[in-house]
Design an enzyme around this catalytic site. Sequence first.
Site, PDB file in Angstrom:
ATOM      1  N   ASN A  70      -3.403  -7.212 -12.019  1.00 18.99           N
ATOM      2  CA  ASN A  70      -4.545  -7.277 -11.108  1.00 18.99           C
ATOM      3  C   ASN A  70      -4.283  -6.356  -9.923  1.00 18.99           C
ATOM      4  OD1 ASN A  70      -6.993  -8.028 -10.093  1.00 18.99           O
ATOM      5  ND2 ASN A  70      -6.365 -10.075  -9.431  1.00 18.99           N
ATOM      6  N   GLU A  89      -9.084  -9.594  -5.137  1.00 16.84           N
ATOM      7  CA  GLU A  89      -8.485 -10.397  -6.196  1.00 16.84           C
ATOM      8  C   GLU A  89      -9.417 -11.521  -6.644  1.00 16.84           C
ATOM      9  OE1 GLU A  89      -6.986  -8.855  -3.928  1.00 16.84           O
ATOM     10  OE2 GLU A  89      -4.903  -8.365  -4.457  1.00 16.84           O
ATOM     11  N   LYS A 145      21.221 -37.125 -13.732  1.00 17.95           N
ATOM     12  CA  LYS A 145      20.638 -36.993 -12.380  1.00 17.95           C
ATOM     13  C   LYS A 145      20.508 -35.528 -11.966  1.00 17.95           C
ATOM     14  CE  LYS A 145      23.956 -39.146 -10.366  1.00 17.95           C
ATOM     15  NZ  LYS A 145      24.811 -39.263 -11.553  1.00 17.95           N
ATOM     16  N   GLY A 146      21.614 -34.791 -12.197  1.00 18.77           N
ATOM     17  CA  GLY A 146      21.614 -33.393 -11.768  1.00 18.77           C
ATOM     18  C   GLY A 146      20.558 -32.587 -12.516  1.00 18.77           C
ATOM     19  N   HIS A 195      -2.930 -13.958  -3.893  1.00 25.55           N
ATOM     20  CA  HIS A 195      -1.760 -14.150  -3.033  1.00 25.55           C
ATOM     21  C   HIS A 195      -2.128 -14.423  -1.581  1.00 25.55           C
ATOM     22  CE1 HIS A 195      -1.829  -9.592  -2.014  1.00 25.55           C
ATOM     23  NE2 HIS A 195      -2.928  -9.898  -2.679  1.00 25.55           N
ATOM     24  N   ARG A 196      -3.142 -13.731  -1.099  1.00 25.46           N
ATOM     25  CA  ARG A 196      -3.476 -13.891   0.323  1.00 25.46           C
ATOM     26  C   ARG A 196      -4.097 -15.257   0.613  1.00 25.46           C
ATOM     27  NH1 ARG A 196      -1.667  -9.517   2.199  1.00 25.46           N
ATOM     28  NH2 ARG A 196      -1.951  -7.568   1.099  1.00 25.46           N
ATOM     29  N   ALA A 213      26.774 -38.922 -15.404  1.00 27.05           N
ATOM     30  CA  ALA A 213      26.266 -38.321 -16.648  1.00 27.05           C
ATOM     31  C   ALA A 213      24.976 -38.967 -17.159  1.00 27.05           C
ATOM     32  CB  ALA A 213      27.333 -38.345 -17.742  1.00 27.05           C
ATOM     33  N   SER A 214      24.248 -39.609 -16.252  1.00 27.92           N
ATOM     34  CA  SER A 214      22.960 -40.162 -16.681  1.00 27.92           C
ATOM     35  C   SER A 214      21.896 -39.063 -16.701  1.00 27.92           C
ATOM     36  CB  SER A 214      22.528 -41.300 -15.752  1.00 27.92           C
ATOM     37  OG  SER A 214      22.504 -40.849 -14.417  1.00 27.92           O
ATOM     38  N   LYS A 272       2.468 -11.415  -6.078  1.00 30.64           N
ATOM     39  CA  LYS A 272       1.761 -10.130  -6.125  1.00 30.64           C
ATOM     40  C   LYS A 272       2.283  -9.174  -5.057  1.00 30.64           C
ATOM     41  CE  LYS A 272      -2.893  -8.532  -7.039  1.00 30.64           C
ATOM     42  NZ  LYS A 272      -3.017  -7.268  -6.361  1.00 30.64           N
ATOM     43  N   SER A 303       0.835  -1.210   0.000  1.00 26.53           N
ATOM     44  CA  SER A 303       0.000   0.000   0.000  1.00 26.53           C
ATOM     45  C   SER A 303       0.861   1.247   0.000  1.00 26.53           C
ATOM     46  CB  SER A 303      -0.885   0.028   1.248  1.00 26.53           C
ATOM     47  OG  SER A 303      -1.672  -1.116   1.290  1.00 26.53           O
ATOM     48  N   ASP A 330       2.672  -6.193  -8.288  1.00 28.98           N
ATOM     49  CA  ASP A 330       1.876  -4.960  -8.247  1.00 28.98           C
ATOM     50  C   ASP A 330       2.738  -3.707  -8.338  1.00 28.98           C
ATOM     51  OD1 ASP A 330      -0.208  -6.648  -8.036  1.00 28.98           O
ATOM     52  OD2 ASP A 330      -1.097  -5.736  -6.259  1.00 28.98           O
ATOM     53  N   ASP A 361      -7.754  -6.852   4.776  1.00 26.61           N
ATOM     54  CA  ASP A 361      -6.839  -7.823   4.166  1.00 26.61           C
ATOM     55  C   ASP A 361      -6.320  -8.816   5.196  1.00 26.61           C
ATOM     56  OD1 ASP A 361      -7.212  -6.735   1.725  1.00 26.61           O
ATOM     57  OD2 ASP A 361      -5.308  -5.651   1.645  1.00 26.61           O
ATOM     58  N   SER A 398     -15.079   0.483  -1.950  1.00 23.85           N
ATOM     59  CA  SER A 398     -13.638   0.364  -1.809  1.00 23.85           C
ATOM     60  C   SER A 398     -13.087   1.716  -1.411  1.00 23.85           C
ATOM     61  CB  SER A 398     -13.005  -0.086  -3.129  1.00 23.85           C
ATOM     62  OG  SER A 398     -11.607   0.081  -3.063  1.00 23.85           O
ATOM     63  N   SER A 399     -12.261   1.737  -0.384  1.00 29.14           N
ATOM     64  CA  SER A 399     -11.657   3.002   0.037  1.00 29.14           C
ATOM     65  C   SER A 399     -10.621   3.464  -0.982  1.00 29.14           C
ATOM     66  CB  SER A 399     -11.006   2.847   1.404  1.00 29.14           C
ATOM     67  OG  SER A 399      -9.936   1.931   1.314  1.00 29.14           O
TER      68      SER A 399
HETATM   69  N1  LIG Z   1      17.319 -36.961 -20.781  1.00 31.07           N
HETATM   70  C1  LIG Z   1      18.348 -36.302 -21.285  1.00 31.07           C
HETATM   71  N2  LIG Z   1      18.492 -36.207 -22.611  1.00 31.07           N
HETATM   72  C2  LIG Z   1      19.527 -35.568 -23.144  1.00 31.07           C
HETATM   73  N3  LIG Z   1      20.497 -34.970 -22.431  1.00 31.07           N
HETATM   74  C3  LIG Z   1      20.404 -35.026 -21.124  1.00 31.07           C
HETATM   75  C4  LIG Z   1      19.336 -35.701 -20.478  1.00 31.07           C
HETATM   76  N4  LIG Z   1      19.508 -35.581 -19.155  1.00 31.07           N
HETATM   77  C5  LIG Z   1      20.651 -34.865 -18.990  1.00 31.07           C
HETATM   78  N5  LIG Z   1      21.173 -34.537 -20.164  1.00 31.07           N
HETATM   79  C6  LIG Z   1      22.414 -33.788 -20.401  1.00 31.07           C
HETATM   80  O1  LIG Z   1      23.484 -34.628 -20.019  1.00 31.07           O
HETATM   81  C7  LIG Z   1      24.512 -33.886 -19.394  1.00 31.07           C
HETATM   82  C8  LIG Z   1      24.869 -34.561 -18.072  1.00 31.07           C
HETATM   83  O2  LIG Z   1      23.771 -34.439 -17.228  1.00 31.07           O
HETATM   84  P1  LIG Z   1      23.936 -34.248 -15.662  1.00 31.07           P
HETATM   85  O3  LIG Z   1      25.075 -33.344 -15.349  1.00 31.07           O
HETATM   86  O4  LIG Z   1      22.596 -33.882 -15.161  1.00 31.07           O
HETATM   87  O5  LIG Z   1      24.299 -35.730 -15.230  1.00 31.07           O
HETATM   88  P2  LIG Z   1      24.647 -36.311 -13.816  1.00 31.07           P
HETATM   89  O6  LIG Z   1      24.080 -37.660 -13.782  1.00 31.07           O
HETATM   90  O7  LIG Z   1      24.205 -35.392 -12.745  1.00 31.07           O
HETATM   91  O8  LIG Z   1      26.222 -36.355 -13.863  1.00 31.07           O
HETATM   92  P3  LIG Z   1      27.241 -36.527 -12.634  1.00 31.07           P
HETATM   93  O9  LIG Z   1      26.901 -37.794 -11.982  1.00 31.07           O
HETATM   94  O10 LIG Z   1      28.565 -36.626 -13.286  1.00 31.07           O
HETATM   95  O11 LIG Z   1      27.091 -35.339 -11.781  1.00 31.07           O
HETATM   96  C9  LIG Z   1      23.993 -32.470 -19.261  1.00 31.07           C
HETATM   97  O12 LIG Z   1      24.568 -31.668 -20.262  1.00 31.07           O
HETATM   98  C10 LIG Z   1      22.515 -32.600 -19.488  1.00 31.07           C
HETATM   99  O13 LIG Z   1      21.971 -31.445 -20.092  1.00 31.07           O
HETATM  100  N1  LIG Z   2      25.809 -40.174  -3.078  1.00 30.39           N
HETATM  101  C1  LIG Z   2      26.988 -40.175  -3.768  1.00 30.39           C
HETATM  102  C2  LIG Z   2      27.259 -39.208  -4.705  1.00 30.39           C
HETATM  103  C3  LIG Z   2      28.448 -39.234  -5.349  1.00 30.39           C
HETATM  104  N2  LIG Z   2      29.337 -40.192  -5.050  1.00 30.39           N
HETATM  105  C4  LIG Z   2      30.621 -40.213  -5.703  1.00 30.39           C
HETATM  106  C5  LIG Z   2      30.642 -41.031  -6.927  1.00 30.39           C
HETATM  107  C6  LIG Z   2      30.945 -40.091  -8.047  1.00 30.39           C
HETATM  108  O1  LIG Z   2      31.910 -40.662  -8.890  1.00 30.39           O
HETATM  109  C7  LIG Z   2      31.460 -38.843  -7.368  1.00 30.39           C
HETATM  110  C8  LIG Z   2      30.980 -37.576  -7.999  1.00 30.39           C
HETATM  111  O2  LIG Z   2      29.579 -37.623  -8.127  1.00 30.39           O
HETATM  112  P1  LIG Z   2      28.792 -36.801  -9.272  1.00 30.39           P
HETATM  113  O3  LIG Z   2      28.990 -35.366  -8.980  1.00 30.39           O
HETATM  114  O4  LIG Z   2      29.384 -37.191 -10.567  1.00 30.39           O
HETATM  115  O5  LIG Z   2      27.370 -37.208  -9.147  1.00 30.39           O
HETATM  116  O6  LIG Z   2      31.017 -38.896  -6.027  1.00 30.39           O
HETATM  117  C9  LIG Z   2      29.025 -41.154  -4.133  1.00 30.39           C
HETATM  118  O7  LIG Z   2      29.802 -42.043  -3.884  1.00 30.39           O
HETATM  119  N3  LIG Z   2      27.853 -41.113  -3.501  1.00 30.39           N
END
Ligand SMILES: Nc1ncnc2c1ncn2[C@@H]1O[C@H](COP(=O)(O)OP(=O)(O)OP(=O)(O)O)[C@@H](O)[C@H]1O
Ligand SMILES: Nc1ccn([C@H]2C[C@H](O)[C@@H](COP(=O)(O)O)O2)c(=O)n1
Length: 700
Positions: free
Chosen positions: A99, A377, A485-486, A424-425, A482-483, A452, A26, A52, A349, A195-196
């Site tokens: 709004n 709202e 996860k992050g 929001h409220r 590199a699967s 808001k 306000s 706002d 409010d 409304s005031s």
């Molecule tokens: N489903 C997906 N399809 C395509 N690329 C992906 C997918 N998921 C993640 N990536 C890409 O793969 C790369 C590695 O991903 P990320 O760093 O998330 O893996 P990670 O499992 O956390 O690795 P680390 O264990 O080494 O930390 C990133 O550049 C990300 O953008």
């Molecule tokens: N819970 C966890 C997480 C990670 N680690 C180890 C194994 C990996 O090689 C390393 C780095 O992890 P990343 O950053 O690639 O996910 O750390 C583990 O043992 N337990």
Amino acid sequence: MSKPLFLDIPPLLAANGTVHLPGSKSISNRVLLLAGLCSGSTTLHGVLDSDDTRVMLAALERIGCEVVRQGTTARITGIGGRLPVQAVQQEPIELFLGNAGTAMRPLTAALAMLQGRFLMTGVPRMYERPIGDLVDGLRQLGCDVEYAGTEGYPPLRIGPRALPTANANANANANAASTLFAQHSSLVRVRGDVSSQFLTALLMAAPLAGHTITFEIDGELISKPYIAITLNLLQRFGVTVQRDSDTGWKQFTVEAGAMYQSPGELHIEADASSASYFIALGAIASDPAQGHSITVQGVGADSIQGDIRFIEAAEAMGASVSSTPDSITIQRGQWPLRAIDLDCNHIPDAAMTLAVMALYADGTTTLRNIASWRVKETDRIAAMARELRKLGASVEEGDDYIRVTPPASAADWRHASIHTYDDHRMAMCLSLAAFNPASRSVRIEDPACVGKTFPHYFDAYFGVCQADPAHVPVLCVDGPSASGKGTLSTHLAKTLGYHLLDSGALYRIVGLAARRTGLLQDEGEPDAEAIARLAASLSIRFADGCVWLDGEDISDAIRTEQGGMDASTVSAMPAVRTALVQLQHSFRKAPGLIADGRDMGTVIFPDATLKVFLTASAEKRAQRRYNQLISKGFAARIDDLRADLQARDARDTSRAVAPLQPAQDALPLDNSDMDVKTSVQLVLDWWQDRQPFPAPEAHG
Ligand SMILES: Nc1ncnc2c1ncn2[C@@H]1O[C@H](COP(=O)(O)OP(=O)(O)OP(=O)(O)O)[C@@H](O)[C@H]1O
Ligand SMILES: Nc1ccn([C@H]2C[C@H](O)[C@@H](COP(=O)(O)O)O2)c(=O)n1
């Protein structure tokens, strides 16, 4: 990714700590406009940064003000009561005001007094919020305001105000016209019972008229404290409003010659309405027997905001409150809370918060004289009644009152998915339902609607709330390097509003620190106990998307392939793993946690709600890592990367302690041929299947 569809709040136990509130909405929007109408520059400190205020600032820039923002400070160079030449044109300037009633009403009045053409627009709900009484008042002053849609509601088309000369439309003639006008005076009748903000808008614009205006209020003026804020702030900008000697709320006069004068600098106090959630939180959950209390900083006994009187209502319900000029400290007093019967016209409010406190009262609470809730709202009486019923309360609603009886017993509380109606409220006050005695979690739909007025509300809320860790949901994402996860975990944390534990980063930090201190070398057997002691002593912080070690940003340093190998080496040491357990557990805080690693589901959080084991072929993973490194400008060879990944996988999988393997109850997800969006959605669907709430519907 789009806005989160919902935020699930787990059962909460207690509250303790200090909250720094954002600036008052306000006050912010009033002083922004007043500064914009002044001559010269005004520096405003503590300006609320929210939806706002953003629309107000954008509108001021469009009408010719200069706006410089730095954090919560804004320097506004105003238009000096007259539109710059470029703003006086044939084509209307469209001002989108979302709004924000505190922007739409006062801006309409101010701009209607000037000589430009404007189209005042907003979101669909804005077009359901009446503005006819303001338009009637402005027309009595010769303003040209037309409805561009439905009669009585925005959007509005504004034209140049008629001045008492034959060709008075031009800005150039405004001086002569206003000299003539100064000899006039107007009597304007304004309805006060809807409304005031209408009266606020007219009072703030009155100095632009150039002659004396007396506003006479038809009906009982509601929300008087908001008018008091307006009068106070006008005074600080050099405009004195004279009031009738009877009640002081029937007649208001702004004399000819009144002119906005910049105070130079002004500090905006924190939002008293926002304080209400934390005052209620203290009353519900800060038990003095446990040494708990909630302190709200930035607003206190010296507040000019009417909603500060929420304190009296909270005390009537049993809260124990003490104040300084700019802070409030609250503890639980009577428990259960005391049911009340209160005329809430003075705190419209904040009174919504009382309706939720009523869930914890010893009987039926009645909140009266709240008809204005229906034109806010959303229709807040209907919305509140519907949502409180979902939780198990009995609710009676009338045109201007609501009566709330709490669930009869703990067993009568329900898991509820709270619809928030883009209000929001609704989101903020219903979050308090998570302290229910049945330990039911509460889903808040569209939590971003708090933007808001209080964009970081939930951070502030969870920052002082405590939950039993066993009640805090955890979603584990384990899998090889590199699967993805992050990537998956980051999206999940954002979408669910949960904390994120990147446990791999912890091992990477330990590896980096061990290498820097010489405990880890390419040759020789490392001293695992010494590295574990090092791990236990490190000062690690995750903040602003970065990783900090002893104050140094090491986000990039830990992401090298060498860093990954070192992490893998130290992570195979049982003593190091033990040293990091407590730290990992400390991430389990409300509202929830996404845990990314190798042993999240098997060792660290075996009771997690959902465990995902994420894999992708070595080929794909190597390719992804390669792309990742190249995009960051690092040199890489895909064959080397594949070999490193496989070596790391082999070590992580074969180590004696907490090896990389799926938990028995983990759901496997091979994303080799799946994009990020699809895998995130799949996991969200699995997550939703484990919640006690119906699947959410997407909203706009
Ligand atoms: N489903 C997906 N399809 C395509 N690329 C992906 C997918 N998921 C993640 N990536 C890409 O793969 C790369 C590695 O991903 P990320 O760093 O998330 O893996 P990670 O499992 O956390 O690795 P680390 O264990 O080494 O930390 C990133 O550049 C990300 O953008
Ligand atoms: N819970 C966890 C997480 C990670 N680690 C180890 C194994 C990996 O090689 C390393 C780095 O992890 P990343 O950053 O690639 O996910 O750390 C583990 O043992 N337990």
